[in-house]
Write an enzyme that holds these catalytic residues in place. Structure first.
Site, PDB file in Angstrom:
ATOM      1  N   THR A 175       0.767  -1.266  -0.174  1.00  0.00           N
ATOM      2  CA  THR A 175      -0.108  -0.002   0.018  1.00  0.00           C
ATOM      3  C   THR A 175       0.784   1.150   0.012  1.00  0.00           C
ATOM      4  OG1 THR A 175      -1.580   1.122   1.441  1.00  0.00           O
ATOM      5  CG2 THR A 175      -0.075  -0.248   2.497  1.00  0.00           C
ATOM      6  N   ASP A 176       0.249   2.258  -0.452  1.00  0.00           N
ATOM      7  CA  ASP A 176       0.832   3.712  -0.384  1.00  0.00           C
ATOM      8  C   ASP A 176       1.183   3.991   1.237  1.00  0.00           C
ATOM      9  OD1 ASP A 176      -1.739   4.362  -0.294  1.00  0.00           O
ATOM     10  OD2 ASP A 176      -1.803   5.498  -1.729  1.00  0.00           O
ATOM     11  N   GLU A 177       0.362   3.614   1.885  1.00  0.00           N
ATOM     12  CA  GLU A 177       0.169   4.125   3.271  1.00  0.00           C
ATOM     13  C   GLU A 177       1.563   4.044   3.901  1.00  0.00           C
ATOM     14  OE1 GLU A 177      -3.400   3.987   5.671  1.00  0.00           O
ATOM     15  OE2 GLU A 177      -4.461   3.275   4.080  1.00  0.00           O
TER      16      GLU A 177
ATOM     17  N   TYR B 164      -1.790   0.074  11.009  1.00  0.00           N
ATOM     18  CA  TYR B 164      -1.913  -0.925   9.694  1.00  0.00           C
ATOM     19  C   TYR B 164      -0.732  -0.568   8.642  1.00  0.00           C
ATOM     20  CZ  TYR B 164      -3.053  -1.346   4.784  1.00  0.00           C
ATOM     21  OH  TYR B 164      -3.136  -1.727   3.324  1.00  0.00           O
TER      22      TYR B 164
ATOM     23  N   LYS C 101       2.316  -3.025   7.509  1.00  0.00           N
ATOM     24  CA  LYS C 101       2.448  -3.240   6.025  1.00  0.00           C
ATOM     25  C   LYS C 101       3.965  -2.818   5.506  1.00  0.00           C
ATOM     26  CE  LYS C 101       0.559  -4.469   2.998  1.00  0.00           C
ATOM     27  NZ  LYS C 101       0.030  -5.907   2.652  1.00  0.00           N
TER      28      LYS C 101
END
Length: 354
Positions: free
Chosen positions: A135-137, A161, A165
């Site tokens: 993810t870009d997060e 989260y 990741k």
């Protein structure tokens, strides 16, 4: 190709499974491993339930014995890891499950895959791939004037989260550089489209609107995300699997930066057109602003020039076309949503999988 897809009953994973089995001719076997937590829904896989190439297994990526058995029994050519706890709000309430699945689970999956890979014949060993979907997060938050995230952007996760990741991404990288495992990583922006679990912004707003309930918008509604139609994402993943450079990361974005408030307004306009309210009012009257969530990142944006330059990928859907297709799908699949809201989808699992 013989593929092991983890998390293949979830939103992105099930869309990928359907795309491979319904639209491609080069998949000889697709083993679909999913733990079936709250977001895993076997009904997502109904179109391929009679496809003999599709083998569904309920299980955990952290179960090393099971993973080893599946890899060997089905002579797997590539592992695609979609499995993850992915809902930010849930990670704030209970971060431990995210570390267990996203970090520990990924580590065990890597270890078991490496043990299998090292024993392959040279030709199969050279062709084998482990593709990790992220993810870009992991990159943190951008200010309005900041350039978009590139593959070189330092990690700065701001939620449990995102931190979990980021940890899994680092492990994937380490297994390549330390052990030579042929890995690929994709970091995507916010996905939307059919089969998305209704806790996420777009399906939540559609479902609440259709039921006449409030449309809750965090803070001032100006948190910006880059919206990526899920089928475009799945196409990118397969391109990276087929042609990506081993050890590399590829950012996948929709080139559609939108604040949450604009997303909700666009959804309301589409619903006003496609499913007008009986009282004649616009769905926008249901908008309600609520307290912002802790650590809410202000803006994400993906620079996907690398995947475009190297692999020729570009999103096929604009935000306008993708959102219309999404709303039309949810309107045509009200029963799917109702089964999730009622919990019926969990009760039907054994029947679907038998």
């Amino acid at each position: 190709m013989r593929l092991l897809v983890t998390g293949g009953a979830g939103f992105i994973g099930s869309n990928f499974v359907l795309q491979q089995l319904l639209e491609r001719q080069d998949v000889e076997r697709l083993v679909n491993l999913d733990k079936l937590t709250y977001a895993g829904n076997p009904a997502n896989l109904t179109p391929v339930e009679k496809d003999t190439r599709h083998v569904f297994v309920q299980g955990d990526i952290g179960d090393s014995d099971l993973i080893a058995k599946l890899l060997a029994e089905h002579a797997i050519d590539a592992v695609l890891n979609f499995a993850a706890e992915s809902h930010v709000d849930r990670s704030i309430d209970g971060p431990e499950a995210f570390v267990q699945t996203n970090v520990v689970g990924t580590l065990r999956l890597l270890q078991t895959t490496r043990a299998y890979w090292t024993k392959l014949a040279p030709e199969k060993k050279n062709a084998f791939r482990f593709l990790h979907v992220s993810t870009d997060e992991v990159y943190g938050s951008l200010r309005p004037q900041d350039p978009a995230f590139t593959e070189e952007t330092p990690f700065a996760p701001n939620s449990p989260y995102a931190a979990s990741k980021a940890g899994s991404d680092h492990l994937v990288r380490a297994f390549h550089h330390t052990y030579g495992l042929p890995v690929l990583t994709t970091n995507c922006s916010n996905n939307y489209g059919p089969l998305q679990f209704p806790e996420k912004l777009i399906p939540l707003m559609i479902q609440n609107a259709l039921e006449g309930r409030a449309l809750p918008i965090y803070g001032d509604g100006m948190n910006v995300r880059d919206w990526l139609y899920v089928r475009d994402h799945c196409t990118a993943i397969r391109l990276v699997l087929d042609r990506g450079r081993v050890g590399e990361t590829y950012n996948v974005g929709g080139l559609n930066e939108q604040p949450n408030l604009a997303v909700v307004d666009t959804l309301c306009a589409l619903l006003d057109e496609l499913h007008p309210r009986t009282d004649g009012k616009s769905y926008t009257t249901l908008k309600t602003f609520v307290a912002d969530r802790p650590g809410h990142d202000r803006r994400y944006a993906i620079d996907c020039a690398k995947i475009t330059r190297e692999l020729g990928w570009q999103p096929a859907e604009s935000f306008t076309t993708g959102l219309r297709k999404t709303v039309e799908w949810y309107l045509a699949n009200r029963e799917w949503c109702a089964n999730i809201s009622s919990g019926k989808y969990r009760q039907e699992r054994l029947g679907v999988l038998s």
